[in-house]
Structures are given as C-alpha cells and as structure tokens.
Design a protein around this motif. Sequence first.
Motif, PDB file in Angstrom:
ATOM      1  N   PRO A 261       0.802  -1.231   0.000  1.00 56.20           N
ATOM      2  CA  PRO A 261       0.000   0.000   0.000  1.00 56.20           C
ATOM      3  C   PRO A 261       0.830   1.274   0.000  1.00 56.20           C
ATOM      4  CG  PRO A 261       0.133  -0.863   2.227  1.00 56.20           C
ATOM      5  CD  PRO A 261       0.935  -1.799   1.351  1.00 56.20           C
ATOM      6  N   HIS A 262       2.159   1.166  -0.015  1.00 54.86           N
ATOM      7  CA  HIS A 262       2.999   2.346   0.158  1.00 54.86           C
ATOM      8  C   HIS A 262       3.367   2.963  -1.181  1.00 54.86           C
ATOM      9  CE1 HIS A 262       3.459   1.665   4.445  1.00 54.86           C
ATOM     10  NE2 HIS A 262       3.738   0.401   4.193  1.00 54.86           N
TER      11      HIS A 262
ATOM     12  N   ALA B 118      -1.409   3.762   5.669  1.00 54.09           N
ATOM     13  CA  ALA B 118      -1.039   2.347   5.617  1.00 54.09           C
ATOM     14  C   ALA B 118      -0.003   2.001   6.679  1.00 54.09           C
ATOM     15  CB  ALA B 118      -0.509   2.000   4.229  1.00 54.09           C
TER      16      ALA B 118
ATOM     17  N   PRO C 187      -3.478  -2.946   0.108  1.00 58.86           N
ATOM     18  CA  PRO C 187      -3.680  -1.555  -0.334  1.00 58.86           C
ATOM     19  C   PRO C 187      -5.141  -1.281  -0.631  1.00 58.86           C
ATOM     20  CG  PRO C 187      -2.634  -2.870  -2.059  1.00 58.86           C
ATOM     21  CD  PRO C 187      -2.656  -3.716  -0.835  1.00 58.86           C
TER      22      PRO C 187
ATOM     23  N   GLU D  10      -6.340   4.422  -1.986  1.00 59.74           N
ATOM     24  CA  GLU D  10      -4.915   4.729  -1.881  1.00 59.74           C
ATOM     25  C   GLU D  10      -4.203   4.499  -3.204  1.00 59.74           C
ATOM     26  OE1 GLU D  10      -4.189   3.650   2.840  1.00 59.74           O
ATOM     27  OE2 GLU D  10      -3.691   2.208   1.293  1.00 59.74           O
ATOM     28  N   VAL D  11      -4.570   3.417  -3.888  1.00 59.46           N
ATOM     29  CA  VAL D  11      -3.937   3.142  -5.173  1.00 59.46           C
ATOM     30  C   VAL D  11      -4.273   4.235  -6.177  1.00 59.46           C
ATOM     31  CG1 VAL D  11      -3.863   1.524  -7.105  1.00 59.46           C
ATOM     32  CG2 VAL D  11      -3.904   0.659  -4.765  1.00 59.46           C
TER      33      VAL D  11
END
Length: 429
Positions: free
Chosen positions: A87-88, A108, A204, A208-209
């Motif tokens: 998720p980063h 995240a 994720p 967020e994506v």
Amino acid sequence: MIRPVAYTGYLVGGVLVGAPLSAGLLILGTLGAALSPVLVGLPLLALFALSGIPVGVLERRRADRLDRPAVRHRGPGDERGRAPAGPHRTPAEPGLGPWARLRFTEQATWRELAYTVLLAFVLWPLDLLVLAMVFALPGALLTAPAQLALSGEEIRVAKLWLVDGYPQASLIAAGGLLLLLALLWPLTLYARARAALARVLLAPRETEVRLAEVTESRARLVAAFEAERRRIERDLHDGAQQRLVALSMRLGLARLDAPPELADHLAQAHREADEVLGELRELIHGIHPRVLADYGLGDAIADAADRSAVPVEVDVELPRFTEAVESAAYFAVREALANVARHSGAGRAWISAGCAAGDRHGRRLWIEVRDDGRGGAVPSGGGAGGKGPGGRAGSGLTGLADRLAVLDGTLAVDSPPGGPTVLRMEIPC
C-alpha cells in the motif's frame, strides 16, 4: 488434505512470527518510552512505529500464498513467489529523510502498526490456542498404541481412558483420527478469518492506489508543463527575439544612408520594431522569467515587485526549490499583485515569505501579500475564489487558488471591509 495442511502451516507461521515479535516490541516500546525524556528513546519509538512495514510485507506474502492453489509446475510467467503489491507510495526523492517523512504520513503505515501490535499480543496466542485445541487431544489418542508399546503396561490415554491392550489402543487411535478430521474444519474457518483480517488491515485500499496514481500523474503533468513553458521561452528568446534585434539594427543602419523621402518611413519602422521587441521581451518574461531560472524565487519576487504598478516592500529570504514550486509561487505572486493594482485601491503593498515546518508534508513554503486597500475580498464557498477586493468579481482569486492546488497548495484570504487584505499562500516544498 492439502488445504488443511496449508491452513495449519499458516497458523504455525503466525506463532513463529508473533512470539519473537511480541518480545521485540516490548523491548522497543519500554526502552523508547523510558529514554524519550533524554531524546535517546525517540529513534527507538520511531523504529517501533515503523516496525509494521516489514511485518506487513511478510504477512501479505503469507496470506497471498494461503489463497493460491498448489501447482506442480511453474511457467516462466507464473506470479507465484512474487511479493503482493503493497500500500505504500514511492518517495519523490531518494534518501532516508524523504522515505521516513512519507511513511509517517501514510495511513497504511499506521494500519500495519496496528496489525503488528495485534499479532504480537493477541493473534499469535489465539493461533497457539486453536492449534492446541485441534491437535492436542487427537494427537494423544492417535499415539495410544505407541504409548502402550513404550510403557509395556497399561496406560491412561489423555488421563481419561485406561488402556491395557492393543485392540483397545487401536480403537482409541481410530477415534483420534476421526476427531482430528472433524476438527480440521473449524481450524480452516479460523485460519480463513485470520487471513481475511490480515488482508483488511494490510492490503492496499483502492482509494490509496488511485490517489497514488493521480498524484504521480499530476506531478508528471506539472513537470511536462514547466518543461514546455521553458522550451517556448527559449525558442522565443533564441529565435524570434534575436531576429527582431537584427531587424532593428538593420533599420537603424539603413536610416543613416537613406534619402530624405525614406528617412521618416524608416524611422517609423525602426520605432515599431523596437516596440515589438519590447513587447516580445515582456511576453518572454511572462512565460518564464530568466531571473527565476537563474537566481531563484526570492529575486524573482523582488523583480515582480519592481514591475508592480503599486509600490511594494519585499521581505523575502528563500532557498532554491524545485522548478514546479518556484514557478507556481512566482506566478501566484504576480497574479496577487495584479489583483492589488486592479481592484484594491491600495497605495502600498507588502510581500513576505519563508519556509516553515508543516503539519503533514514536512516543510511548507509560505508567502503573504498584504495591501492597505479597501478590502472586501469574498472567497467563494468552494475555495479561495469569488469576488476580489472591494467586492468586485473577476479578481483572479479562483485561478490563483487553482494554480496552488496543482501542487497541494492552499490559499487563505483575510479581507475585512475597509482593509487590509492579506493573501497567504502555502505550498509543500
């Protein structure tokens, strides 16, 4: 039997990860809290907060493997064994500092820390309890013949049944096998729920994506726009401007030897060429001023203040920033000064700027433009747009706010009736 074995291995892995993890978190948290008054513990607390990142990578991989069916052969394009997407986001700049700032501002990171704490102090004891409940009693029953052979006498299986012969021990072992097969179903359900919890906290999020994709695409668009702006400025400066300079010089030389009947026409053409050259230089300066590229934002703001129709006092000391930040800030200041000249009725304006620590983005460039005009700028409900000073529409505040918003910047307007008007612009830098 393959899937129950995989679920059992997943829970065993949770115990093997969680037991040492709980000890490590206890040591980090205790030392960090105890030593934080003397600042030595702050790095330990930071390490505690970031401990969820490697745990998240490991747990996403374990949950991902749990869901994939077993295969005998892997083709060259098989995705098995690859780490699932995290998720980063990727930091915009290299180095530990930008990486740490980004990680501490991402949701995240804190979800992974929450899962890590949950795993260390709640989940792995539950995994161990479930494994003990499923395998302890059936294991004792299954090993009844072996226990009888080792003792050579009668035994009490699981401290419940007295066994003194192999037929009876074999019957108990068969019952243990049936009990184990029956208990594998609730173990599977628990393992699935356990993996689902890991996915909810560690996978994720779609938002967020998409946010990461939008942020990266917007940064690319801003960079492409600034590169195109500079290309146009360079082409005009090195092309059209140089040709106009040469034309002006040729007209000046032609006037020296021209007959009287042509002198007036050449003089007029010379003046018009000089005027066009001046207009072109102003156009080039408006597209991308050379002072901004060569000397930075501070000198460019001072240059814009010198060109303002209203006298401006400047108190600006700034380092160099990225091209996108400097360009957005410079043109926002120019637009603010144009608003002051057109709408405020001010006799004087002041510009101050600096770079301060922000709440979520690290450093933030701030710029204030203040005037002694009549005030009355009315921002609209959707942002810092709407009417300009004096309540007049078309002041450009909406465009100014949009220009800053491209870089996650903000515009605040303080303009009571009677003045003064203060515009505060902030851009993450």
